[in-house]
Structures are given as structure tokens and as C-alpha cells.
Design a protein around this motif. Sequence first.
Motif, PDB file in Angstrom:
ATOM      1  N   ASP A 299       0.815  -1.210   0.000  1.00 46.27           N
ATOM      2  CA  ASP A 299       0.000   0.000   0.000  1.00 46.27           C
ATOM      3  C   ASP A 299       0.850   1.262   0.000  1.00 46.27           C
ATOM      4  O   ASP A 299       1.852   1.342   0.709  1.00 46.27           O
ATOM      5  CB  ASP A 299      -0.895   0.046   1.253  1.00 46.27           C
ATOM      6  N   ARG A 327       2.633  -5.453   3.893  1.00 45.49           N
ATOM      7  CA  ARG A 327       2.299  -6.354   5.002  1.00 45.49           C
ATOM      8  C   ARG A 327       2.762  -7.749   4.599  1.00 45.49           C
ATOM      9  O   ARG A 327       2.527  -8.168   3.454  1.00 45.49           O
ATOM     10  CB  ARG A 327       0.793  -6.362   5.250  1.00 45.49           C
ATOM     11  N   GLY A 396      -4.863  -8.708   9.964  1.00 46.57           N
ATOM     12  CA  GLY A 396      -3.974  -8.184   8.933  1.00 46.57           C
ATOM     13  C   GLY A 396      -2.948  -7.212   9.475  1.00 46.57           C
ATOM     14  O   GLY A 396      -1.977  -6.879   8.809  1.00 46.57           O
TER      15      GLY A 396
ATOM     16  N   HIS B 212      -6.722   1.649   8.524  1.00 42.78           N
ATOM     17  CA  HIS B 212      -5.517   0.992   8.989  1.00 42.78           C
ATOM     18  C   HIS B 212      -5.036   0.075   7.858  1.00 42.78           C
ATOM     19  O   HIS B 212      -5.776  -0.802   7.409  1.00 42.78           O
ATOM     20  CB  HIS B 212      -5.868   0.185  10.238  1.00 42.78           C
ATOM     21  N   SER B 213      -3.800   0.288   7.412  1.00 40.53           N
ATOM     22  CA  SER B 213      -3.339  -0.479   6.250  1.00 40.53           C
ATOM     23  C   SER B 213      -3.040  -1.935   6.590  1.00 40.53           C
ATOM     24  O   SER B 213      -2.883  -2.761   5.697  1.00 40.53           O
ATOM     25  CB  SER B 213      -2.105   0.179   5.637  1.00 40.53           C
ATOM     26  N   GLY B 214      -2.960  -2.255   7.866  1.00 38.98           N
ATOM     27  CA  GLY B 214      -2.775  -3.654   8.236  1.00 38.98           C
ATOM     28  C   GLY B 214      -4.107  -4.379   8.211  1.00 38.98           C
ATOM     29  O   GLY B 214      -4.254  -5.421   7.576  1.00 38.98           O
ATOM     30  N   PHE B 216      -6.842  -3.601   6.721  1.00 40.07           N
ATOM     31  CA  PHE B 216      -7.577  -3.575   5.446  1.00 40.07           C
ATOM     32  C   PHE B 216      -6.694  -3.744   4.213  1.00 40.07           C
ATOM     33  O   PHE B 216      -7.196  -3.918   3.110  1.00 40.07           O
ATOM     34  CB  PHE B 216      -8.361  -2.259   5.351  1.00 40.07           C
ATOM     35  N   GLY B 217      -5.372  -3.649   4.401  1.00 36.56           N
ATOM     36  CA  GLY B 217      -4.470  -3.682   3.249  1.00 36.56           C
ATOM     37  C   GLY B 217      -4.510  -4.986   2.479  1.00 36.56           C
ATOM     38  O   GLY B 217      -4.339  -6.052   3.061  1.00 36.56           O
ATOM     39  N   ILE B 315      -1.495   3.785   6.918  1.00 35.35           N
ATOM     40  CA  ILE B 315      -2.897   3.975   6.530  1.00 35.35           C
ATOM     41  C   ILE B 315      -3.102   3.681   5.049  1.00 35.35           C
ATOM     42  O   ILE B 315      -2.179   3.756   4.241  1.00 35.35           O
ATOM     43  CB  ILE B 315      -3.370   5.424   6.768  1.00 35.35           C
ATOM     44  N   ILE B 316      -4.353   3.353   4.743  1.00 34.24           N
ATOM     45  CA  ILE B 316      -4.842   3.446   3.373  1.00 34.24           C
ATOM     46  C   ILE B 316      -5.554   4.796   3.328  1.00 34.24           C
ATOM     47  O   ILE B 316      -6.573   4.982   3.999  1.00 34.24           O
ATOM     48  CB  ILE B 316      -5.843   2.320   3.041  1.00 34.24           C
TER      49      ILE B 316
END
Lengths: 454, 454
Positions: A299, A327, A396, B212-214, B216-217, B315-316
Motif C-alpha cells: 500500500d 504487510r 492483517g 488501517h493499512s494492516g 484492510f491492506g 494507513i490506506i
Amino acid sequence: MEKVLDYIRSHRDAFVEELFEVLRIPSISAQTEHRGDMVRCAEHLAAALVKAGADHAEVMPTEGNPVVFAEKIVDPKAKTVLVYGHYDVMPVDPREEWTTEPFEPVVRDGRIWGRGADDDKGQSFMHIKAFEAMCATGQLPCNVKFMLEGEEEIGSQSLYKFCREQKRLLKSDVILVSDTSMISMDTPSITCGLRGLTYMQVEVTGPDKDLHSGLFGGAVANPANVLARLVASLVDDEGRVTIPGFYDDVRELSAAERRALNKAPFRLADYKRSLHIGDVAGEAGYTTMERTGVRPSLDVNGIWGGYIEEGTKTIIPARASAKISMRLVPNQDFRKIAKLFERYFRAIAPRSVKVDVRFLHGGAPYVSPTDLPAYKAAEKAVEATFGKKPLPFYSGGSIPIVSAFEEILGVKSILLGFGLSRDAIHSPNESFGLDQFQRGIETIPYFYRYFAEM
Amino acid sequence: MEKVLDYIRSHRDAFVEELFEVLRIPSISAQTEHRGDMVRCAEHLAAALVKAGADHAEVMPTEGNPVVFAEKIVDPKAKTVLVYGHYDVMPVDPREEWTTEPFEPVVRDGRIWGRGADDDKGQSFMHIKAFEAMCATGQLPCNVKFMLEGEEEIGSQSLYKFCREQKRLLKSDVILVSDTSMISMDTPSITCGLRGLTYMQVEVTGPDKDLHSGLFGGAVANPANVLARLVASLVDDEGRVTIPGFYDDVRELSAAERRALNKAPFRLADYKRSLHIGDVAGEAGYTTMERTGVRPSLDVNGIWGGYIEEGTKTIIPARASAKISMRLVPNQDFRKIAKLFERYFRAIAPRSVKVDVRFLHGGAPYVSPTDLPAYKAAEKAVEATFGKKPLPFYSGGSIPIVSAFEEILGVKSILLGFGLSRDAIHSPNESFGLDQFQRGIETIPYFYRYFAEM
């Protein structure tokens, strides 16, 4: 257990008020101007731990932000629980999207609103208050140590060294962490897997200054256009990362494991609606649960270059940059991925620009086996307060230090989190339900009891 | 002519001092906080025009920034020259790259340093001072009108309406514009072609908040990644714009025209060195002179989204945006190109995001035929002061209002500019050579004389 629960219930409002004092300190670790707030927050928590019943609490310096350490030894022969949490929080921008001030917490609609309400001040504070309830009622069945750090959101840099140097101080039988979420209050879960992380920053430089886009446009490589091409090249049309070797070490799940993982309740329509998106997107051939739980991702966390103010400016920017994080899943190595990323990014950049690639931070993926006694204790504790056996859940997110604990201290962590996806951690308007806060405080003493009995 | 030149030479230092007063006013049209500075700058110039010899000068309101109009009628039967210039300047960011303050002009190394030193305060002010010299010495052979606007850098929005409403006031035989450059002081040139411009802004929106990029990434489309893909898709590997229909109306030059255009002195090695770039880049099959002079281009002028501060944030981003402009050549229509851009950008966006596409401003390309009497007058004037016949030059820049003058007022413009590429207009450390300023002021009275005689 009744006395402990009575204590917790009769102090409900006071606990929220005390949490507010912590939330009011803007301890943003990513921004150097908050260096003083970090120390202030650490000192505040050390005092709170002594007040809660710790034998002693210390603000221990590191090369970065200090670590709060506290302990209470009830019996040298009893089991020892090491509680890990973090008192640093994410930045708050875009600030204009907050409905209330990020560092002036309020209760509204049964929820606590403010930066850190969940991640991780709210969740860490549950442990302090559960500990207080057990001490006050004489029902603490284990030795307890607290280690609250101030750099989790920026990669826990100083904590690695701290752990290596303080192995004896941190000696414990299990590490208890509340920095994760549950599926829902109706579907409690315990996180048994975390993704790893490799966080990079890239800069593409073209001419030595911004150029007039009329006089030079079409003849000089535009770093912003080039950056867009490079970033676009990192993921293919199938949603797969294109970096050579990226998937080499990824552990592929068996068909049975995939079926089990996809059994957790999940409704795509609700998911899309909750995020206000027209469709999900990701690696072809995998479900949303798999994409976030057991598959790696890439991302852009930030991108910038050129004129980004009001109106128009006709320039070719001299440079453009991006923050890009990946990730990772077992058994990807975050350092190896950083190297592969850098090599590939440099290889695909055209000669018309210069590129700078920096590794900002990283961490390994983590797996917590569900047959561990401590996991079983957590499972029973959640069942006691939620009335349902929790599901094992692959998150995640990443807590890079957790895999380091295992490596350095040789101790497994239990990820007993009480967050919900609606808490909007890392986003504007972070919140934490009063019910989550309360239920969390009540669950923790059960864990201590069951763990002591095992 | 001697008396005029004597006047100019004996006032050399005073003219620079007077220009400094204009440069000190931060008249940045793109930023609304400078609204008051725009009016202040216009009033200052109106006073300067009266002092120089105008019968009267007015600050005429528009829907945006005011227009400074002044005139001196020497003989109703004489030819009338309308001088066009602009007193607004570009923003100054990145401010930290300026060696001296942008609005505190200084002379150093024989050059005037400051925002607007060339574009276009310096060049406009040459006309005021040449006019003063002709008035003071009784050697003004034409009627003169001045029209100095305050919105050129943001698309001259108000001036189109002003021209339509003030046709009689603006009646003239030629429009004289100094807002362009020469090849060099040794190779003088007159701009006979300008590119047009279509300036767009796009926004890609994903989830309704930063995620949260974790957590939802990998499962939710990242607007910054999507924007990068969309931007990358606008230009192919050959440097050609991919928007369907984009090249349909482009006038292709004949082999003879291309040969003539490539005769102008140009050394690729010097060009690359002056810009500190490893290589040029652009549309395959064309030279650098052609790429900027007679071929259209597409540039990202600004791009932004997500976390762009110090450190890391996982973040996304909810959205990402870009300012994208295209330089156009005869016979491309800027409004049609805006429509084609929007249609294509929407068509290639995935369903997982929403896109917003806005047209910010535009203008048509312009051609000034070299057989025009006024062009011949300019050619002779430059030859008189530079000692060499100037080359006709196709500039890559745009002055959208110039083609509108022809359309609305029915009058051709002569682009008699004295800038150099080293002036770094639109960039930090803009400058203007004292020799350019002086030579410009001296050339203008020759133009008036030759034009009057034709």
C-alpha cells in the motif's frame, strides 16, 4: 471473582475519568515536537501503576522514548504475566475531519472519542485497572510486570535493544497484549496471527529545481509522472505484487486451513457498506478474509510532489515522493523484502531521474498456536465474560515487536484484544466503546485466574 | 532615437529601484490571502503609468483581480499599440529553496532576484519605462494603451469578459506582449508560436476515512495506488498520451518545417547539464525542440494523498489527488481535450473507487505569422539593439489570453519577450538580468518607430 467484578463495576466512571487524563496527553511518537509529551505520558502511567498497586514503577530511558516498567511480585514461585502495551499514538491529520478534538476526549453515544481511545491507551489502561481491582481485593494470583513503550507506531526501534538488555527484568511465563480487535461483540475472537511489515520511503528526483511545464513539458521527465509509473508497476492487474522474489517465502495455506479461515462470519455487503466503497479489490483468487489475514499486500501510505495548494501552478516538480509499506505473512523476512523492494525499484527507474529508496521500519509476522496453555486460558476468560467461545482470528495488522519478544525473550504473546473495526484506529474520530472498555477490564482477571490454575 | 536612449541610460539605476517597489508586493493570484496585495499592486502600477506619461490610468474592477488600464493618445489617426502584461505572480513554494526572500528583491551577479523579476513584473515594467522615455523626450510615434491584468497565472478568467465588454476601449492595431523568452542574448528570437493548455484536477476516493493499512491492506482499493495507476495510464511507454482522440487535431509539421525548426542552436549536452538531468525523455521520434515547441505534452503538476509528514503512518488514505495539465498545439481545442480527458479518466477508473474530475483552466494555442508587418517591426527592433536578426521561435509555454485577444478583439499579438531559460520563472530563485531589463527597454522604442513607419 465476585469481589473483583464488584470493584470494577463500582469504579466504572472513575476508570473512564482516569483514562481521559491519559488521552489528553498528545503523545504522537512520529512527530518530534511531541518529545516532551512522550515523557509526560510515561510519567503519568508510572504514577498510575503505583497507585494501582505495583511494588514499584519506573520510567526507563532508551535511545528514543522511555519505557514504563512496573511490577508486583506476589510469590516468587507463582507464574509471571508480562503485560505489554504502548502509550504512543498515531498522528491526527487530517485534523479537519475530526468531529471533536483528538486530545480532548468525550463520551458520546456510549463511546469514548479521542486519539488513542482504543489504540493503545484505552486497551493498555484496561490492564492497569484490572490489575488495580485484583490488588485492591487481594485476588492477584500471578506475579505481574508491565512494559509500556512509546514507539510502537513508529516501529518500536528502542524496545528491541531494551529487551536484549533487560532479559532478566522481563523474565515471564507469558506476555499479554491487548492491541488487537475482535470480530464483533457478538463474535468474540482472539488474534492468533499477525502480519509483518516492511515500510519504505522513495523519492524520485528529476531536474534540480521545479521547471515551467510549458517551456520544458514533453522533453524533461516529470518526477511525479515517473513516480506514478513506478508505483503502478509494483502491483499487477491481478493484484499481485510484481517485485521479483516477493512471494518466494510465503506459506501457502492448505485447502483445509483456507476453509477453516473462511468460516468466520463475514458479509461482503456489510463490509462494503461500512467502508462506503463500491467494491473490494485485491489479489485474484483469494477472499477478503484471506487477503487481509494470510496474504501479503502493498500500500501507498502517502504520496506527494509538486504544487498541492489551492489553484493552479504549471510546473514540472523537481521531485516526488511516496511512503510505501508491505504487510508480510509467514515466512516472509522483512529485511529481505526491503532489499528486494529497493533492488526492483531502482531497476525499473528510467535514466532520466534519480531515485532514493529508504527503509523506515519493519517487523516479522507472528503466529500464536491455539493449543498453548495461555491461549486456552484466554479462550476461557473470554467465554466467561462474553458467553461464547472466541474464534481464532488472523489479523492483517502488525505488531512487529511481538515476534521479537519470542526471538529475544523466548516468550510467547497472547493477543487478547478488545478493539472493533468501527473504532477507526489510525483514522480521524478514533473511538472505543464503554462496553468494550468495561468488558475488557472484567475479562483480564479471569485470564489471570485460569492461567494460574494451568 | 539618441534622445530616447540617453534618457533610458541615464535612468538605469532609478528604473531598477522603481521595479523593486513593484516586486516587493506579494501579488500571488493563486492564493486568496493575497487578495489585498493584488489591489495594492494594481494601484501602484496605475500611479506609475500616470507618472510615466499616460493621459489617465484606471484600476478597473473585474469579477476577480482588477485590470490596470492606461492610455496616451498622441494623434487619433496614428497607429495604436496595446501593451499587455500581468502583475500577478506564481506562488513561491518551496520557499526554503530560495536563497534570498522572494519578495525582497536584490541585485547580485548582475541580476535582479525575486518572484516576478522576469514573469511578468520585470517584463511589463520595461514597457512602462520605455513609454516614459518616449514621452519624456517627445518621441512617442503611436498611441499607446496599457492593459495589465492580475490573473494570468491562474488562467486570466476575468480578462475574457473584460475584453468582450471593453472592445472599444481596447481598440488597437497590434497587441505587444513581453511575457516570453529568447533563445539567448547571443541568439535573439521572437516567439511565433505558443502552446495551449488544459489544466485538470482529479480526486480518487476510496473508503470514507483513512483506514488501517494492516487491517484492510490487500482487500480494499487504495486511492493512492489507484491514482498512480490512472496517472501512469495517461502516457504510454513511447511517451505518447493515451487519451483516445488526443492527437486527432494535432497539426503535423512538414519535413521542411521540422528541418527549419531544428536549425535553431541547441546542444543536448548543455541542456541536460543546465537541468542536472541524466537524460531527456519524451515522445518517441521527436527532438527536444519539437517536443516542447510543436508537440503536445501531459504533466503532473502536483500529486498528494495520505500521510506526507515526517516518519511513518500505516494507513490506506481515504483519497488522493493530482493536478494534471496538458500543453496543446495547433489545432487542438482545449475544451474538447478537457472532455476527452475526463471521459477517459472516468472510463479507466475501477469500480472500487470514485473519481472526481474538474477542469481548472485552459487556453488555445497561438501562432503569430512571421510575415505580419508588426512581426517585421519587432524583428527590426531586436536587430537594432542585439545586432542580429532574431530567429522565429516556437515556445512550449502558454499565454491562453493571447489567442483569445485574436478571437475577441480581432487583433494579433507580437510576443516580444526578453526572458531567458535561466530566469527560472515559476521556480524558486527567479531572476532577470540587468542586461535583459536594459536591452528590453531600449528595444521597445525601436518597435514603436518601425511599426509607425510601416
